[in-house]
Design a protein around this motif. Structure first.
Motif, mmCIF file in Angstrom:
data_model
loop_
_atom_site.group_PDB
_atom_site.id
_atom_site.type_symbol
_atom_site.label_atom_id
_atom_site.label_comp_id
_atom_site.label_asym_id
_atom_site.label_seq_id
_atom_site.Cartn_x
_atom_site.Cartn_y
_atom_site.Cartn_z
ATOM 1 N N GLY A 42 0.804 -1.209 0.000
ATOM 2 C CA GLY A 42 0.000 0.000 0.000
ATOM 3 C C GLY A 42 0.841 1.265 0.000
ATOM 4 O O GLY A 42 2.068 1.242 0.194
ATOM 5 N N GLY A 43 0.169 2.382 -0.209
ATOM 6 C CA GLY A 43 0.849 3.649 -0.394
ATOM 7 C C GLY A 43 1.623 4.147 0.812
ATOM 8 O O GLY A 43 2.566 4.931 0.664
ATOM 9 N N ALA A 44 1.271 3.695 2.009
ATOM 10 C CA ALA A 44 1.925 4.214 3.216
ATOM 11 C C ALA A 44 3.411 3.885 3.272
ATOM 12 O O ALA A 44 4.161 4.567 3.973
ATOM 13 N N VAL A 45 3.839 2.859 2.551
ATOM 14 C CA VAL A 45 5.262 2.488 2.607
ATOM 15 C C VAL A 45 6.114 3.295 1.637
ATOM 16 O O VAL A 45 7.345 3.295 1.749
ATOM 17 N N VAL A 46 5.484 3.973 0.675
ATOM 18 C CA VAL A 46 6.245 4.557 -0.427
ATOM 19 C C VAL A 46 7.164 5.676 0.045
ATOM 20 O O VAL A 46 8.375 5.667 -0.242
ATOM 21 N N TRP A 47 6.606 6.653 0.759
ATOM 22 C CA TRP A 47 7.444 7.803 1.084
ATOM 23 C C TRP A 47 8.575 7.473 2.054
ATOM 24 O O TRP A 47 9.714 7.899 1.828
ATOM 25 N N PRO A 48 8.341 6.727 3.148
ATOM 26 C CA PRO A 48 9.482 6.393 4.005
ATOM 27 C C PRO A 48 10.612 5.687 3.252
ATOM 28 O O PRO A 48 11.795 5.961 3.497
ATOM 29 N N LEU A 49 10.247 4.809 2.333
ATOM 30 C CA LEU A 49 11.264 4.112 1.539
ATOM 31 C C LEU A 49 11.959 5.073 0.583
ATOM 32 O O LEU A 49 13.184 5.061 0.446
ATOM 33 N N ALA A 50 11.187 5.938 -0.058
ATOM 34 C CA ALA A 50 11.763 6.905 -0.994
ATOM 35 C C ALA A 50 12.690 7.889 -0.282
ATOM 36 O O ALA A 50 13.781 8.213 -0.776
ATOM 37 N N GLN A 51 12.268 8.377 0.878
ATOM 38 C CA GLN A 51 13.095 9.334 1.606
ATOM 39 C C GLN A 51 14.398 8.681 2.068
ATOM 40 O O GLN A 51 15.445 9.331 2.107
ATOM 41 N N ARG A 52 14.343 7.408 2.395
ATOM 42 C CA ARG A 52 15.570 6.697 2.768
ATOM 43 C C ARG A 52 16.499 6.585 1.557
ATOM 44 O O ARG A 52 17.722 6.705 1.703
ATOM 45 N N MET A 53 15.951 6.364 0.380
ATOM 46 C CA MET A 53 16.774 6.350 -0.834
ATOM 47 C C MET A 53 17.405 7.716 -1.081
ATOM 48 O O MET A 53 18.595 7.821 -1.406
ATOM 49 N N LEU A 54 16.598 8.755 -0.944
ATOM 50 C CA LEU A 54 17.096 10.117 -1.166
ATOM 51 C C LEU A 54 18.204 10.469 -0.185
ATOM 52 O O LEU A 54 19.233 11.042 -0.561
ATOM 53 N N ALA A 55 18.002 10.129 1.080
ATOM 54 C CA ALA A 55 19.056 10.362 2.064
ATOM 55 C C ALA A 55 20.279 9.507 1.750
ATOM 56 O O ALA A 55 21.421 9.929 1.995
ATOM 57 N N GLY A 56 20.054 8.331 1.196
ATOM 58 C CA GLY A 56 21.178 7.501 0.787
ATOM 59 C C GLY A 56 22.067 8.214 -0.219
ATOM 60 O O GLY A 56 23.297 8.184 -0.125
ATOM 61 N N VAL A 57 21.431 8.876 -1.192
ATOM 62 C CA VAL A 57 22.179 9.613 -2.213
ATOM 63 C C VAL A 57 22.831 10.853 -1.625
ATOM 64 O O VAL A 57 24.038 11.082 -1.794
ATOM 65 N N TRP A 58 22.037 11.671 -0.920
ATOM 66 C CA TRP A 58 22.454 13.036 -0.568
ATOM 67 C C TRP A 58 23.102 13.180 0.801
ATOM 68 O O TRP A 58 23.661 14.233 1.111
ATOM 69 N N VAL A 59 23.046 12.120 1.603
ATOM 70 C CA VAL A 59 23.654 12.196 2.936
ATOM 71 C C VAL A 59 24.689 11.091 3.146
ATOM 72 O O VAL A 59 25.799 11.342 3.610
ATOM 73 N N HIS A 60 24.346 9.856 2.744
ATOM 74 C CA HIS A 60 25.150 8.701 3.120
ATOM 75 C C HIS A 60 26.032 8.156 2.002
ATOM 76 O O HIS A 60 26.696 7.126 2.193
ATOM 77 N N ASP A 61 26.032 8.817 0.840
ATOM 78 C CA ASP A 61 26.885 8.405 -0.286
ATOM 79 C C ASP A 61 26.654 6.958 -0.711
ATOM 80 O O ASP A 61 27.594 6.208 -0.993
ATOM 81 N N LEU A 62 25.389 6.570 -0.786
ATOM 82 C CA LEU A 62 25.041 5.239 -1.267
ATOM 83 C C LEU A 62 24.740 5.286 -2.759
ATOM 84 O O LEU A 62 24.263 6.301 -3.281
ATOM 85 N N ASP A 63 24.989 4.185 -3.424
ATOM 86 C CA ASP A 63 24.708 4.064 -4.855
ATOM 87 C C ASP A 63 23.384 3.327 -5.018
ATOM 88 O O ASP A 63 23.336 2.092 -4.941
ATOM 89 N N ILE A 64 22.316 4.067 -5.246
ATOM 90 C CA ILE A 64 20.992 3.454 -5.300
ATOM 91 C C ILE A 64 20.703 2.777 -6.637
ATOM 92 O O ILE A 64 19.603 2.261 -6.828
ATOM 93 N N SER A 65 21.676 2.750 -7.520
ATOM 94 C CA SER A 65 21.505 1.948 -8.735
ATOM 95 C C SER A 65 21.867 0.484 -8.480
ATOM 96 O O SER A 65 21.573 -0.378 -9.317
ATOM 97 N N LYS A 66 22.469 0.195 -7.342
ATOM 98 C CA LYS A 66 22.942 -1.149 -7.028
ATOM 99 C C LYS A 66 21.869 -1.941 -6.275
ATOM 100 O O LYS A 66 21.287 -1.464 -5.297
ATOM 101 N N GLU A 67 21.665 -3.178 -6.712
ATOM 102 C CA GLU A 67 20.659 -4.029 -6.082
ATOM 103 C C GLU A 67 20.973 -4.255 -4.603
ATOM 104 O O GLU A 67 20.067 -4.254 -3.761
ATOM 105 N N ALA A 68 22.244 -4.446 -4.278
ATOM 106 C CA ALA A 68 22.610 -4.695 -2.882
ATOM 107 C C ALA A 68 22.278 -3.502 -1.993
ATOM 108 O O ALA A 68 21.826 -3.674 -0.845
ATOM 109 N N THR A 69 22.485 -2.303 -2.508
ATOM 110 C CA THR A 69 22.149 -1.099 -1.742
ATOM 111 C C THR A 69 20.652 -1.019 -1.507
ATOM 112 O O THR A 69 20.200 -0.730 -0.389
ATOM 113 N N LEU A 70 19.883 -1.266 -2.547
ATOM 114 C CA LEU A 70 18.429 -1.202 -2.417
ATOM 115 C C LEU A 70 17.910 -2.282 -1.473
ATOM 116 O O LEU A 70 16.970 -2.045 -0.709
ATOM 117 N N ALA A 71 18.525 -3.459 -1.512
ATOM 118 C CA ALA A 71 18.123 -4.526 -0.599
ATOM 119 C C ALA A 71 18.353 -4.104 0.847
ATOM 120 O O ALA A 71 17.506 -4.326 1.722
#
Length: 202
Positions: A106-135
């Motif tokens: 459901g929709g309630a999970v989308v934003w918390p997951l998306a914001q974690r991805m965004l913080a991964g890029v802009w704060v934690h230097d994660l590569d969100i193109s990688k399957e392992a990172t997304l996992a």
């Protein structure tokens, strides 16, 4: 109170989505709005609407945008890296993971997951193109990463991601975050006041 529906076009690569998303969701909650999530391919939007990716901008524009990120970071008390290690990257699998998670939970999970991805890029230097990172990110949100990534990687999910992007451009979207309320497009995290007015209007 029965609220309106707002379509939220966004990218998990954008610092402006990272900054604006939390405030947008506060507005949606306070106005009892229903959010329709549409992750899109931002680089494709730039290519097809005449936009300029950050790396191709003039030094003056790049410098100003960097300063704006600093200002918003300080104003909102949200940390941001001046030069993230993995930006831009292919965001398709990350976006498709969001859609897979929404289908499953459901929709309630989308934003918390998306914001974690965004913080991964802009704060934690994660590569969100990688399957392992997304996992890793999905597991941190309590999700079944393996099952969702398997669904995210299907051709059908890629087709939906492409369709989202085509839909966005048909609605007039040329950048993110963009919000459509009652057929009216609002662009930018610095224009959320107008989004709130639209959601509160009779």
């Amino acid at each position: 109170m029965s609220g309106k529906t707002v379509t939220f076009y966004f990218s998990v690569l954008s610092p402006w989505v990272y900054f604006g998303g939390p405030r947008f969701h506060e507005i949606a909650r306070d106005t009892n709005a229903t959010v329709v999530y549409r992750p899109i391919d931002l680089l494709r939007v730039f290519r097809e609407t005449g936009g300029t990716p950050l790396a191709a901008m003039s030094p003056a524009r790049q410098a100003f945008r960097a300063r704006e990120r600093e200002r918003w970071s300080a104003w909102l008390n949200m940390p941001v890296n001046a030069k993230p290690a993995h930006h831009p990257v292919d965001e398709s699998l990350a976006a498709q993971l969001l859609m897979a998670a929404e289908d499953a939970h459901g929709g309630a999970v989308v934003w918390p997951l998306a914001q974690r991805m965004l913080a991964g890029v802009w704060v934690h230097d994660l590569d969100i193109s990688k399957e392992a990172t997304l996992a890793q990110i999905a597991r941190e949100q309590g999700l079944d990463a393996d099952a969702l990534l398997a669904l995210a990687a299907t051709p059908a999910m890629r087709a939906r991601f492409n369709a989202n992007t085509t839909e966005a451009m048909a609605a007039g979207v040329f950048g993110v975050p963009s919000f459509v309320v009652d057929g009216d497009l609002h662009f930018g995290q610095d224009r959320l006041d107008f989004v709130e007015r639209a959601l509160r209007a009779d």
